[in-house]
Design an enzyme around this catalytic site. Structure first.
Site, mmCIF file in Angstrom:
data_model
loop_
_atom_site.group_PDB
_atom_site.id
_atom_site.type_symbol
_atom_site.label_atom_id
_atom_site.label_comp_id
_atom_site.label_asym_id
_atom_site.label_seq_id
_atom_site.Cartn_x
_atom_site.Cartn_y
_atom_site.Cartn_z
ATOM 1 C CB THR A 51 85.924 43.251 7.848
ATOM 2 O OG1 THR A 51 84.588 43.156 8.366
ATOM 3 C CG2 THR A 51 86.828 42.350 8.667
ATOM 4 C CB CYS A 52 89.259 45.023 4.011
ATOM 5 S SG CYS A 52 88.718 43.405 3.413
ATOM 6 C CD GLU A 53 87.803 52.144 5.522
ATOM 7 O OE1 GLU A 53 87.183 52.871 6.325
ATOM 8 O OE2 GLU A 53 87.580 52.106 4.292
ATOM 9 C CG LEU A 56 95.002 46.608 5.262
ATOM 10 C CD1 LEU A 56 94.377 45.260 5.511
ATOM 11 C CD2 LEU A 56 94.967 46.969 3.800
#
Length: 160
Positions: A51-53, A56
Site C-alpha cells: 500500500t505504501c509503495e 508513493l
C-alpha cells in the site's frame, strides 16, 4: 488504546510542529526551510509494503501535481535513511523520504498520527502553509489507503 486514537491528527489552523529529519540521501530537511511553498506532508507506515509503495508511486507518477510553484511534497516514516535510500532508488522516488527514526516516531507523534502499539505512523496527510499553520489534516489507518478524494482535498487548499 493507542495515543493517536485519543488525540487524532493535529487540527486545521494549528501551528505545525517544525521538524528536522534526514532524507534518503542523508541530507537534513527542516520544515521551516520549506516556507517558499505550501508543504504536503505524507506519513506512511513502512517502506517495502504494497500500500505504501502504491501511494508513493501515485505521488511519483503525478509529481507535477504535488511538487510545483505552489506546493512541495515530503514523505515521512520511521525507517532509517539507508532503508529509504534503497527503496526510493528502486522505485524512482525523487521527492524527500524522511526518516522519523530517532527518537522513534517523534514527528509522527507530534502530528498525532503515531501508533504506539504498532511502532509506526498511520497514514497522515497534512498541508502546511507558508505561515506554518496546518491547512489540511486527515488520517487513515495502516490497512486503509488514501483515496483520490484525500489527494484532491489536500491540493484544493494549496496556494490559498
Amino acid at each position: 488504546m493507542t495515543a493517536q486514537s485519543v488525540a487524532g491528527p493535529i487540527e486545521i489552523g494549528s501551528r505545525a510542529p517544525d521538524f528536522e529529519l534526514r532524507d534518503q540521501n542523508n541530507q537534513v530537511v527542516r520544515l521551516s526551510d520549506l516556507r517558499d511553498r505550501d508543504v504536503l506532508i505524507v506519513f506512511f507506515p513502512l517502506a517495502f509494503t504494497g500500500t505504501c509503495e502504491g501511494e508513493l508511486g501515485f505521488l511519483r507518477d503525478n509529481l507535477p501535481r504535488f511538487d510545483n510553484d505552489y506546493v512541495t511534497v515530503v514523505a515521512v516514516s520511521v525507517g532509517p535513511p539507508p532503508t529509504h535510500k534503497v527503496w526510493s532508488s528502486a522505485q524512482g522516488f525523487l521527492f524527500p523520504i524522511l526518516a522519523d527514526f530517532w527518537p522513534h516516531g517523534a514527528v509522527a507523534d507530534a502530528y498525532g498520527v503515531f501508533d504506539v502499539e504498532r511502532g509506526f505512523p498511520n497514514r497522515g496527510t497534512f498541508v502546511v502553509g507558508r505561515d506554518g499553520t496546518v491547512k489540511f489534516s486527515a488520517m487513515v489507518g495502516p490497512g486503509e489507503q488514501r483515496g483520490d478524494e484525500t489527494w484532491d482535498a489536500a491540493l484544493a487548499v494549496v496556494g490559498h
